[in-house]
Motif scaffolding. Structure first.
Motif, PDB file in Angstrom:
ATOM      1  N   GLY A 101      70.684  28.238 -76.418  1.00  0.00           N
ATOM      2  CA  GLY A 101      71.031  27.431 -75.245  1.00  0.00           C
ATOM      3  C   GLY A 101      71.583  28.278 -74.111  1.00  0.00           C
ATOM      4  O   GLY A 101      71.192  28.118 -72.949  1.00  0.00           O
ATOM      5  N   ILE A 102      72.475  29.212 -74.451  1.00  0.00           N
ATOM      6  CA  ILE A 102      73.092  30.086 -73.437  1.00  0.00           C
ATOM      7  C   ILE A 102      72.027  30.999 -72.833  1.00  0.00           C
ATOM      8  O   ILE A 102      71.958  31.191 -71.619  1.00  0.00           O
ATOM      9  CB  ILE A 102      74.258  30.911 -74.049  1.00  0.00           C
ATOM     10  N   GLY A 103      71.168  31.543 -73.703  1.00  0.00           N
ATOM     11  CA  GLY A 103      70.094  32.443 -73.252  1.00  0.00           C
ATOM     12  C   GLY A 103      69.177  31.755 -72.255  1.00  0.00           C
ATOM     13  O   GLY A 103      68.872  32.303 -71.184  1.00  0.00           O
ATOM     14  N   MET A 104      68.749  30.536 -72.588  1.00  0.00           N
ATOM     15  CA  MET A 104      67.844  29.806 -71.692  1.00  0.00           C
ATOM     16  C   MET A 104      68.516  29.503 -70.360  1.00  0.00           C
ATOM     17  O   MET A 104      67.893  29.600 -69.299  1.00  0.00           O
ATOM     18  CB  MET A 104      67.360  28.507 -72.355  1.00  0.00           C
ATOM     19  N   ALA A 105      69.806  29.155 -70.421  1.00  0.00           N
ATOM     20  CA  ALA A 105      70.538  28.848 -69.188  1.00  0.00           C
ATOM     21  C   ALA A 105      70.624  30.093 -68.297  1.00  0.00           C
ATOM     22  O   ALA A 105      70.395  30.020 -67.091  1.00  0.00           O
ATOM     23  CB  ALA A 105      71.939  28.335 -69.530  1.00  0.00           C
ATOM     24  N   LEU A 106      70.924  31.251 -68.930  1.00  0.00           N
ATOM     25  CA  LEU A 106      71.031  32.495 -68.155  1.00  0.00           C
ATOM     26  C   LEU A 106      69.697  32.843 -67.492  1.00  0.00           C
ATOM     27  O   LEU A 106      69.661  33.311 -66.352  1.00  0.00           O
ATOM     28  CB  LEU A 106      71.487  33.642 -69.067  1.00  0.00           C
ATOM     29  N   LYS A 157      74.928  22.476 -72.222  1.00  0.00           N
ATOM     30  CA  LYS A 157      76.098  21.698 -72.620  1.00  0.00           C
ATOM     31  C   LYS A 157      75.949  21.205 -74.072  1.00  0.00           C
ATOM     32  O   LYS A 157      76.855  21.340 -74.893  1.00  0.00           O
ATOM     33  CB  LYS A 157      76.223  20.509 -71.656  1.00  0.00           C
ATOM     34  N   ALA A 158      74.759  20.669 -74.358  1.00  0.00           N
ATOM     35  CA  ALA A 158      74.507  20.163 -75.710  1.00  0.00           C
ATOM     36  C   ALA A 158      74.531  21.295 -76.737  1.00  0.00           C
ATOM     37  O   ALA A 158      74.996  21.106 -77.863  1.00  0.00           O
ATOM     38  CB  ALA A 158      73.168  19.441 -75.761  1.00  0.00           C
ATOM     39  N   SER A 159      74.056  22.487 -76.340  1.00  0.00           N
ATOM     40  CA  SER A 159      73.973  23.590 -77.307  1.00  0.00           C
ATOM     41  C   SER A 159      75.352  24.082 -77.744  1.00  0.00           C
ATOM     42  O   SER A 159      75.489  24.684 -78.808  1.00  0.00           O
ATOM     43  CB  SER A 159      73.133  24.745 -76.760  1.00  0.00           C
ATOM     44  N   VAL A 160      76.379  23.867 -76.917  1.00  0.00           N
ATOM     45  CA  VAL A 160      77.738  24.288 -77.300  1.00  0.00           C
ATOM     46  C   VAL A 160      78.648  23.083 -77.559  1.00  0.00           C
ATOM     47  O   VAL A 160      79.819  23.237 -77.884  1.00  0.00           O
ATOM     48  CB  VAL A 160      78.398  25.208 -76.234  1.00  0.00           C
ATOM     49  N   ASN A 161      78.077  21.900 -77.374  1.00  0.00           N
ATOM     50  CA  ASN A 161      78.839  20.659 -77.536  1.00  0.00           C
ATOM     51  C   ASN A 161      80.097  20.694 -76.651  1.00  0.00           C
ATOM     52  O   ASN A 161      81.213  20.421 -77.111  1.00  0.00           O
ATOM     53  CB  ASN A 161      79.218  20.487 -79.010  1.00  0.00           C
ATOM     54  N   GLY A 162      79.884  21.101 -75.404  1.00  0.00           N
ATOM     55  CA  GLY A 162      81.034  21.292 -74.520  1.00  0.00           C
ATOM     56  C   GLY A 162      80.825  20.713 -73.139  1.00  0.00           C
ATOM     57  O   GLY A 162      80.334  19.592 -73.006  1.00  0.00           O
ATOM     58  N   VAL A 174      80.593  27.368 -80.986  1.00  0.00           N
ATOM     59  CA  VAL A 174      79.903  28.456 -80.289  1.00  0.00           C
ATOM     60  C   VAL A 174      79.846  29.740 -81.110  1.00  0.00           C
ATOM     61  O   VAL A 174      78.813  30.400 -81.177  1.00  0.00           O
ATOM     62  CB  VAL A 174      80.606  28.761 -78.938  1.00  0.00           C
ATOM     63  N   LEU A 175      80.970  30.092 -81.745  1.00  0.00           N
ATOM     64  CA  LEU A 175      81.035  31.376 -82.420  1.00  0.00           C
ATOM     65  C   LEU A 175      80.400  31.326 -83.806  1.00  0.00           C
ATOM     66  O   LEU A 175      80.304  30.258 -84.416  1.00  0.00           O
ATOM     67  CB  LEU A 175      82.496  31.827 -82.546  1.00  0.00           C
ATOM     68  N   MET A 176      79.981  32.516 -84.258  1.00  0.00           N
ATOM     69  CA  MET A 176      79.433  32.624 -85.599  1.00  0.00           C
ATOM     70  C   MET A 176      80.524  32.225 -86.592  1.00  0.00           C
ATOM     71  O   MET A 176      81.668  32.643 -86.448  1.00  0.00           O
ATOM     72  CB  MET A 176      78.985  34.077 -85.830  1.00  0.00           C
ATOM     73  N   ASN A 177      80.194  31.418 -87.582  1.00  0.00           N
ATOM     74  CA  ASN A 177      81.137  30.894 -88.574  1.00  0.00           C
ATOM     75  C   ASN A 177      82.335  30.203 -87.919  1.00  0.00           C
ATOM     76  O   ASN A 177      83.441  30.244 -88.441  1.00  0.00           O
ATOM     77  CB  ASN A 177      81.669  32.014 -89.494  1.00  0.00           C
ATOM     78  N   GLY A 178      82.084  29.619 -86.762  1.00  0.00           N
ATOM     79  CA  GLY A 178      83.159  28.917 -86.063  1.00  0.00           C
ATOM     80  C   GLY A 178      84.295  29.841 -85.665  1.00  0.00           C
ATOM     81  O   GLY A 178      85.405  29.397 -85.413  1.00  0.00           O
TER      82      GLY A 178
END
Lengths: 390, 126
Positions: A288-293, A354-359, A381-385
Motif C-alpha cells: 500500500g505504501i509503495g503504490m502510494a509513493l 489508508k486501508a493498507s495500514v488501517n490508519g 504497519v510493522l513486521m510482527n506488529g
C-alpha cells in the motif's frame, strides 16, 4: 601386483626354491579369493602373515573367503543408513536388527530380537501386518511408501518399508529395509504449502493488476493509458521484488521508498530528501505504501515540485506513541492547483493507502506544495506488529 | 450497462470481507454502481464477526484467506445468521469449499460482473 603385498612377502624372507614356488601359488590364490588390494592388505595386517600363507597353502582359502565375505557384509549391515530387520516368517519374530533400526526406534538390539513388528511400533495395524505376510508368501516382495512408525519415546516418524522373502539354504527369511522418510516428507509438505501460497499470492496480484488496468482505463486519458498502466505495473513489480528478496519477513521502509523512485535516482538526496529511522514494514502495508509513493512521485513530476527546476520533496518517517507515520511534503514547486476531479492516483494515495495500514491519511494542497501524511498503528504497519524490531 | 437491481427491490446491504484493499475498493465501487449498499468492509475475521452480529446484512462477499487466517469462522457465522454469501479465493481448493459445498465459489481473478450476477441470483432466491 601391489607393492606392499610384495614387500610383505619379501619380508617373510622365505628363500628356498620350494618355498618361493609355494608363495607364487599362494599369491595367486590370495588374489583370486580377494577382490581388491585393500582386502588383501587388510587380511595380511589382521593376522599373522605366515599363518595366512600356510593356511591358504593348506587349502583353507575358502574359510578366508567366507571370513572376508562375512566382514564385508556385516560392515554393510552395521553401517547402513537404512534400518534392516530379519524376520523368521514361521514365528513372525525378529531374529536380527541392525544398529540403525535400533537408533531409529530407540530400542536396544537385545530388546528387538524375538519381538513382532507390531510390538516395536511398526505395522501396528493388524490387518496390514497380516496382509504383509500373506502377500510376501505369494509375491516374495512388498513395498510400503509411507508407513507411520512410533518410536519408544512416542515420537512419530514416517518410514518407507521394503520387505523381501528369501530362501537361505532351505530356510525362509524375511528381510525388511526401513528408511526414515520423516524429513523428506516434511520438506515435501513444506514445498506443497509454499506452492499453494505462491498460487494464492499470484492470483491476488493478478486480480490487483486487473483492477489497476480497469481503473486506469476508466480514470485516465486514453492516449496515456499504456504508459500509466505500464508504470503502475512496474511499481507493483518493484514492490513484489522487495517482498521476495526479504522472504516476506518485512521490508525496510527506506528500500520501499527507493524502489518506487528508480526513475528519480539522480534526485535522491538532491531534491528528494529522505529522512527517518530503520523500520521494517509488514508485506501488506508495504504494498500500500509503495503504490502510494509511486502515485505521489508521478504526480510530483507532472504537476508538483519535481516538475520545475528548484522544487524539493521531503520524505520523512517516524514512530511516535506506537503510531507510524510517513510524510511526503513538497515545496518550491510551481503554484499549486487543487485537482477538480478525482483520479485513480488519488484513490491509491488516500483510500487504499489508508486501508493498507488501517490508519489515517491527510492530503492538503498547500500554497507551497502538496502535504501528504499517512499514519497507522505500528501493530498494523510493522513486521510482527513491531514486536521483534523497531 | 449493468442491470440495476433497485428497479424492483429495496436496497440490498452487502458486507465485503476482503483483506486486500485494492480488491475491497473495486468490489465496493462496482457494487455501489450496480445499486447495492455496502454495509462495511471487514479486513479481519474479528471485524467481520462483529459486523455480522451488530448490523443488518443481506448478503456477504467473503475472501477465504484473511491475513493468513482462514475465514471459516465468518462463513460459519453467516450461515448461523442465515445470510447468503459468495466465496472468492485465490486458492484452488480449501476447507470452506469442502465444508460449504453449496456456497457459490468464485476464483480470483474474476470479472466484476460475475460477482454482481451471482449476488443478484443469490438475493432473488433468498
Amino acid at each position: 601386483m601391489p607393492t606392499t603385498f610384495q614387500n610383505d612377502i619379501t619380508g617373510l624372507k622365505l628363500e628356498n626354491d620350494m618355498l618361493k614356488a609355494r608363495i607364487d601359488e599362494v599369491e595367486s590364490m590370495l588374489l583370486s579369493v580377494c577382490s581388491s588390494e585393500v582386502d588383501v592388505n587388510c587380511l595380511l595386517k589382521a593376522t599373522d602373515k605366515t599363518t595366512i600363507l600356510n593356511d591358504i597353502a593348506a587349502g583353507r582359502a575358502r574359510d578366508y573367503t567366507i571370513q572376508m565375505s562375512e566382514i564385508r557384509y556385516r560392515r554393510l549391515f552395521e553401517a547402513a543408513h537404512d534400518g534392516i530387520i530379519l524376520i523368521d516368517p514361521s514365528t513372525r519374530k525378529i531374529v536380527e536388527a541392525n544398529p540403525f533400526i535400533c537408533k531409529l526406534l530407540n530400542f536396544k538390539r537385545e530388546y528387538l530380537i524375538g519381538k513382532e513388528l507390531f510390538e516395536i511400533g511398526l505395522l501396528k495395524d493388524e490387518v496390514i501386518s497380516q496382509e504383509m505376510f500373506e502377500k510376501l508368501k505369494i509375491n516374495h516382495e512388498i513395498r510400503y511408501d509411507d508407513l507411520p512408525l512410533e518410536s519408544k519415546n512416542g515420537q512419530l516418524k514416517e518410514v518407507e518399508v521394503i520387505a523381501n522373502l528369501y530362501d537361505e539354504n532351505g530356510i525362509s527369511i524375511i528381510q525388511c529395509n526401513i528408511r526414515d522418510i520423516t524429513e523428506h516428507k516434511r520438506s515435501e509438505d513444506h514445498i506443497k504449502l509454499l506452492m499453494a501460497e505462491v498460487n494464492h499470492r499470484a492470483k491476488n496480484l493478478l486480480t490487483v493488476v486487473q483492477i489497476i488496468a480497469q481503473r486506469t482505463a476508466r480514470y485516465s486519458d486514453p492516449g496515456q493509458f499504456e504508459e500509466i498502466l505500464c508504470q503502475r505495473i512496474a511499481s507493483l513489480a518493484a514492490g513484489q521484488d522487495l517482498l521476495v528478496k526479504t522472504e516476506w519477513h518485512g521490508t525496510e521502509i527506506y528500500d520501499i521508498i527507493v524502489a518506487q523512485l528508480t526513475s528519480f535516482q539522480h534526485l535522491i538526496n538532491v531534491r528528494i530528501i529522505l529522512n527517518g529511522p530503520v523500520i521494517k514494514i509488514a508485506p501488506a502495508p508495504a504494498q500500500g505504501i509503495g503504490m502510494a509513493l509511486h502515485e505521489l512521485a508521478t504526480n510530483a513530476i507532472k504537476y508538483g515540485s519535481l516538475s520545475n527546476d528548484d522544487g524539493i520533496v521531503h520524505v520523512t518517517w517516524k514512530i511516535i506513541d506506537n503510531i507510524f507515520s510517513i510524510n511526503w511534503i513538497e515545496s518550491n514547486g510551481p503554484k499549486v492547483i487543487i485537482p477538480t476531479k478525482k483520479g485513480f492516483g488519488q484513490i491509491v494515495i488516500e483510500k487504499l493507502a489508508k486501508a493498507s495500514v488501517n490508519g489515517n491519511v491527510t492530503v492538503d494542497f498547500r500554497e507551497d506544495g502538496l502535504f501528504y501524511e499517512l499514519q497507522g498503528p505500528i501493530i498494523n504497519v510493522l513486521m510482527n506488529g513491531g514486536q521483534s524490531n523497531g | 450497462m449493468e442491470v440495476n437491481p433497485m428497479a424492483n427491490f429495496n436496497v440490498f446491504k452487502i458486507l465485503i470481507v476482503e483483506d486486500e484493499p485494492m480488491l475491497a475498493y473495486s468490489l465496493e465501487e462496482n457494487l455501489i454502481e450496480s445499486g447495492f449498499e455496502i454495509v462495511d468492509i471487514a479486513y479481519k475475521v474479528d471485524d467481520a464477526l462483529n459486523i455480522i452480529k451488530n448490523t443488518v446484512v443481506d448478503a456477504a462477499i467473503l475472501d477465504v484467506n484473511l491475513h493468513g487466517s482462514s475465514a471459516y469462522p465468518v462463513a460459519l457465522s453467516l450461515t448461523t445468521h442465515s445470510i447468503p454469501f459468495i466465496i472468492v479465493s485465490g486458492y484452488s481448493s480449501d476447507q470452506i469449499k469442502e465444508e460449504f459445498p453449496t456456497a457459490i465459489f468464485i476464483q480470483k481473478p474474476y470479472r466484476p460482473n460475475i460477482i454482481i450476477e451471482q449476488l443478484q441470483n443469490l438475493l432473488t432466491i433468498n
